[in-house]
Structure formats: C-alpha cells, structure tokens
Enzyme design. Structure first.
Site, PDB file in Angstrom:
ATOM      1  N   ALA A  46       0.841  -1.193   0.000  1.00 30.47           N
ATOM      2  CA  ALA A  46       0.000   0.000   0.000  1.00 30.47           C
ATOM      3  C   ALA A  46       0.877   1.246   0.000  1.00 30.47           C
ATOM      4  O   ALA A  46       1.750   1.399   0.864  1.00 30.47           O
ATOM      5  CB  ALA A  46      -0.915   0.002   1.214  1.00 30.47           C
ATOM      6  N   VAL A 133      13.773   0.994  17.397  1.00 24.63           N
ATOM      7  CA  VAL A 133      14.861   1.543  18.216  1.00 24.63           C
ATOM      8  C   VAL A 133      16.195   1.081  17.649  1.00 24.63           C
ATOM      9  O   VAL A 133      16.434  -0.123  17.520  1.00 24.63           O
ATOM     10  CB  VAL A 133      14.753   1.094  19.689  1.00 24.63           C
ATOM     11  CG1 VAL A 133      15.885   1.697  20.518  1.00 24.63           C
ATOM     12  CG2 VAL A 133      13.401   1.463  20.282  1.00 24.63           C
ATOM     13  N   GLY A 135      17.649   1.051  14.714  1.00 24.41           N
ATOM     14  CA  GLY A 135      17.820   0.481  13.386  1.00 24.41           C
ATOM     15  C   GLY A 135      18.136  -0.998  13.380  1.00 24.41           C
ATOM     16  O   GLY A 135      17.356  -1.832  13.844  1.00 24.41           O
ATOM     17  N   LYS A 206      12.555   6.882  21.600  1.00 21.67           N
ATOM     18  CA  LYS A 206      13.276   5.617  21.763  1.00 21.67           C
ATOM     19  C   LYS A 206      13.582   5.336  23.236  1.00 21.67           C
ATOM     20  O   LYS A 206      13.544   4.173  23.667  1.00 21.67           O
ATOM     21  CB  LYS A 206      14.562   5.663  20.927  1.00 21.67           C
ATOM     22  CG  LYS A 206      14.280   5.757  19.434  1.00 21.67           C
ATOM     23  CD  LYS A 206      15.535   6.067  18.633  1.00 21.67           C
ATOM     24  CE  LYS A 206      15.221   6.199  17.154  1.00 21.67           C
ATOM     25  NZ  LYS A 206      16.402   6.608  16.361  1.00 21.67           N
TER      26      LYS A 206
END
Length: 442
Positions: A46, A133, A135, A206
């Site tokens: 989407a 958090v 990557g 984070k």
C-alpha cells in the site's frame, strides 16, 4: 521447508526502508521460507502514489492505494509508513482481524504502544517492533526476552545518528555546530527541518520504549525529560576534551533509590562520557546501547542506527518471528509491563556534573563559589581555572577567569537550585554551561 504452508504478508509503505523490505522478501523468498517454516507471500504494498520514484524496482502489480483489502486478507502486516495516523488505525484493524503486525514506527510505539499491545492480547496476536529503536541493532528482543529473568539497573544509549554525527565532528575537528549541521543535511544524515533530531524528540521516543522494556513498566512519552544539542558549542567541547570527556546525546534509563522507594528515571540530554567508556568510541552516525544488568553485568549493542537496508534487516527478523508463531500456533508473546514502577520527576535524578563559570579573577571568589555549592548540598570534586581576560595581571578590574568545576554526585533539583544561586552571585559573571556526567561507574 517441511511443507507447502503459505503466509500472506502485506506491506504498508515503500519508502527507503519499505522498498528494501519488499525487495528482500522477493529476492530471498526461498531462504526466508526455510527459516520461517512457510512461504512468505508478499501479496501487496500500500502506497500513496504507485508512480513515485523508489530506491528499488518493485513489481508494479504489487502496488496499490487501497490498503484495507491487504490488511484484512493478510496473516502478517508490516507498517513502515511512519507517523501516527493512519498507521495507528491500520494496525488496530490488522490486529482486530487476527494478524500479527511488524512496525518500525517509534513515534507510534512510544505514544500508542499500550493500545496496540492490548488489541493484540485480545486476539492472541503479536506486535513486533525491533526496528523502532536503533535500526539494525538487536535490542528490543534482548531486553524483552533474553534479559527478562534479570534485573536491568541502567541503560545509557546513543540512539540518534544525526546528533552523534554532529557531536563527533565537533569533538574531533573542532568544527562549529552550524557548519556540521549543514554538512549533515547535505549528506542526508539530517532532514531539512532537523528539529526532531537536534531537539531530541526522536531520542526521547526511543528512550520511552527502552525504559518500558527494561523496567517492565509503561513509560509515557511525556514522562521523558528531553534536552537537545543546539546549545553545545566549541568552548564546551574544548572544556570536555581537556577534562578527558566527550559530549554525547544520551538516553538514560535507570532505577533510583528515591528516599527508600524504588522509582525509575528516564531522560535524554547531552552528557559528558569519559573517553575510556565504550560509548565514547561510537563515531559518526552509529548508535549504541549500553546495558547494566544485575546478573549479566555490562552489555554493549553497537551498529548502524538507520539506513534502508540496515533497518530492513530488523524488520525481516520480526517477520520471521511472526511467521514462526503462526506455524507453531498458540497466542502471541505479550508485553511485560506489570511492574508499574513509579516514574520519578527529573529533579530526583542523581549524577555528577561539570559546571563552567566565567568569574572575576580576584581573591576570595573560589571560596565564595565553594560556599554556595556547599550550602546547596553539592560537593566539589575538581576545579580548574584558566585566565581569559586582563593582559598581564596589572589591570585586575578587567581580569576574568574560566572556572570549570566537577562535582560529586548530586540530585538534579539541588544542582539546579545551586546553579541559580551561582548565577545571582557577584562573584560570577556568567554560568556558561552545566553538563551531566554519565557512565562513570555509579
């Protein structure tokens, strides 16, 4: 793969991370199927605009602007759109339909995580958010699962690559903040509007997630104290370097003994980190999470905190975990937030400080300042004075000194009140900076 089972996977969003996730799902379909125990069929993506340019070439037939059929017809829904709405509504719709969801949306988890977890619990589904958090760095699963039987005491984390890049270059090159920020924007490390990064909104989100996981307690975003890096200048960098420290934007999550009651403190601010500490060596746009646990001791998680392909790695790890749950059956793994530890006000935090003052270079000044600190319950650990005004000492009236004071541990509210009194003292021309010292073995 042991059988011909197939799981339908929907992807919401095809930006830098989403397009990489889609490409890897298609390119490594056989490998992922072997790991998951079922074929992972990407049934659709989407997007807002199917014709928009993307980082990778994706089959045009998979792109659609109609998300609802994908959500309602899938076993796993991956959300990489960002923002709160419509991401929140779409994930609630997916969970209500019984799908597991995977998201890298830190803002959504930090603000509406409990709502999503509750919706998942009602139908026995799971919410996976490793990519929210740091990557590519695996930290959510270690905190939620591997350390679930331990007692995490403190987390010190560098979780924003943009600010770490800026502060690292200011430290290593003596560069000015504005110049490095401009370079970061040119290189793509910082957005055209860098507010979310440099004012620490990103890091605060984070920090809320890390603290919720570490202390098994829901931590609302508005309970996280936040300070950015825009006030950091070359003089502060020099003073830090001379004292053996480096300045980092840290997320600090820790347990406190608050007058005999156990509480937690969650805060994000620039901090002095000794150059011997592992976090001091985190360079460039990298991230790191330093965990101190009662039984496991000190643990360090380090790596790329952003980037499309790197973050896609964390997303796909969650997808495989979700697929395995579907194959094994049973309810999803719920969030453990039942400790309900109270969150202490920022003023209750305890740490050491470096206070830099511009003062008159005359007898009695240091004694006056020491008296103000003592009256406030703040003890001096070190003091270093450098003459910055007056040519040869002949003109004492114009002579100024830079006084850098290191303190022993003090409570934030006591230090703040003491700094206010220092600023009002005739012995002090200006309070130039106040920096907290973290990671010193407290």
């Amino acid at each position: 793969m042991t059988d011909d089972r197939r799981l339908r996977v929907a992807l919401l969003g095809a930006g830098s991370v989403g397009s990489q996730v889609a490409a890897l799902l298609l390119q490594h379909a056989d490998e992922l199927a072997a790991r998951a125990g079922a074929e992972l069929e990407l049934v659709g993506i989407a997007v807002r605009d199917p014709d928009a340019p993307r980082d990778t070439d994706l089959p045009r037939a998979l792109l659609t602007t109609d998300a609802e059929p994908l959500i309602l017809g899938s076993d796993i829904v991956i959300e990489l759109m960002g923002g709160i709405e419509p991401a929140r509504a779409m994930l609630l719709q997916a969970l209500t339909a019984g799908a597991d969801v995977v998201t890298g949306n830190k803002a959504l988890i930090a603000t509406h995580g409990p709502e999503l977890f509750e919706a998942a619990d009602r139908v026995g589904a799971s919410v996976h958010y490793e990519a929210a958090v740091a990557g590519a760095i695996p930290i959510v699963r270690p905190l939620r699962d591997s350390l679930a039987g331990d007692r995490v005491q403190r987390i010190l984390a560098i979780v924003n690559g943009t600010t770490n890049y800026i502060l690292d270059r200011m430290d290593s090159e003596g560069a000015d903040y504005a110049d490095v920020l401009a370079d970061a924007q040119r290189l793509g490390y910082a957005e055209a509007d860098p507010t979310a990064d440099v004012e620490a909104f990103d890091a605060a989100q984070k920090a809320a997630i890390l603290a919720s996981l570490a202390f098994h307690t829901t931590v609302p975003l508005d309970a996280v104290h936040r300070e950015g890096i825009t006030a950091i200048d070359a003089q502060m960098m020099t003073a830090a370097r001379d004292a053996g420290y480096v300045i980092k934007l840290l997320a600090v999550c820790e347990r406190l003994d608050d007058d005999g009651a156990e509480t937690i403190s969650v805060r994000v601010h620039p901090a002095l980190v000794h150059r011997d500490h592992p976090l001091a060596s985190v360079r460039g746009a990298n991230n790191a999470v330093f965990v101190q646990a009662e039984a496991a001791g000190d643990l360090m998680f380090y790596g790329a905190g952003a980037g499309g392909i790197q973050t896609a790695s964390a997303v796909l790890g969650d997808v495989v975990s979700a697929a395995r749950r579907h194959i094994a059956g049973g309810v999803g793994v719920g969030e453990s937030t039942r400790a309900n530890l109270p969150i202490a006000p920022f003023g209750h935090a305890v740490t050491r400080y470096q206070v830099t003052l511009e003062v008159d270079d005359r007898p009695g000044v240091l004694a006056t300042i020491a008296g103000i600190l003592a009256d406030g319950g703040v003890s001096i650990a070190t003091a270093q004075q450098t003459i910055i005004g007056g040519s040869d000492g002949a003109d004492l009236a114009s002579s100024r000194a830079l006084l850098v004071i290191g303190t022993h541990t003090a409570r934030e509210r006591d230090l703040a009140a003491t700094v206010e009194r220092l600023g009002a003292s005739d012995a002090v021309e200006r309070v130039l900076s106040v920096l907290r010292v973290e990671g010193d073995g407290r």
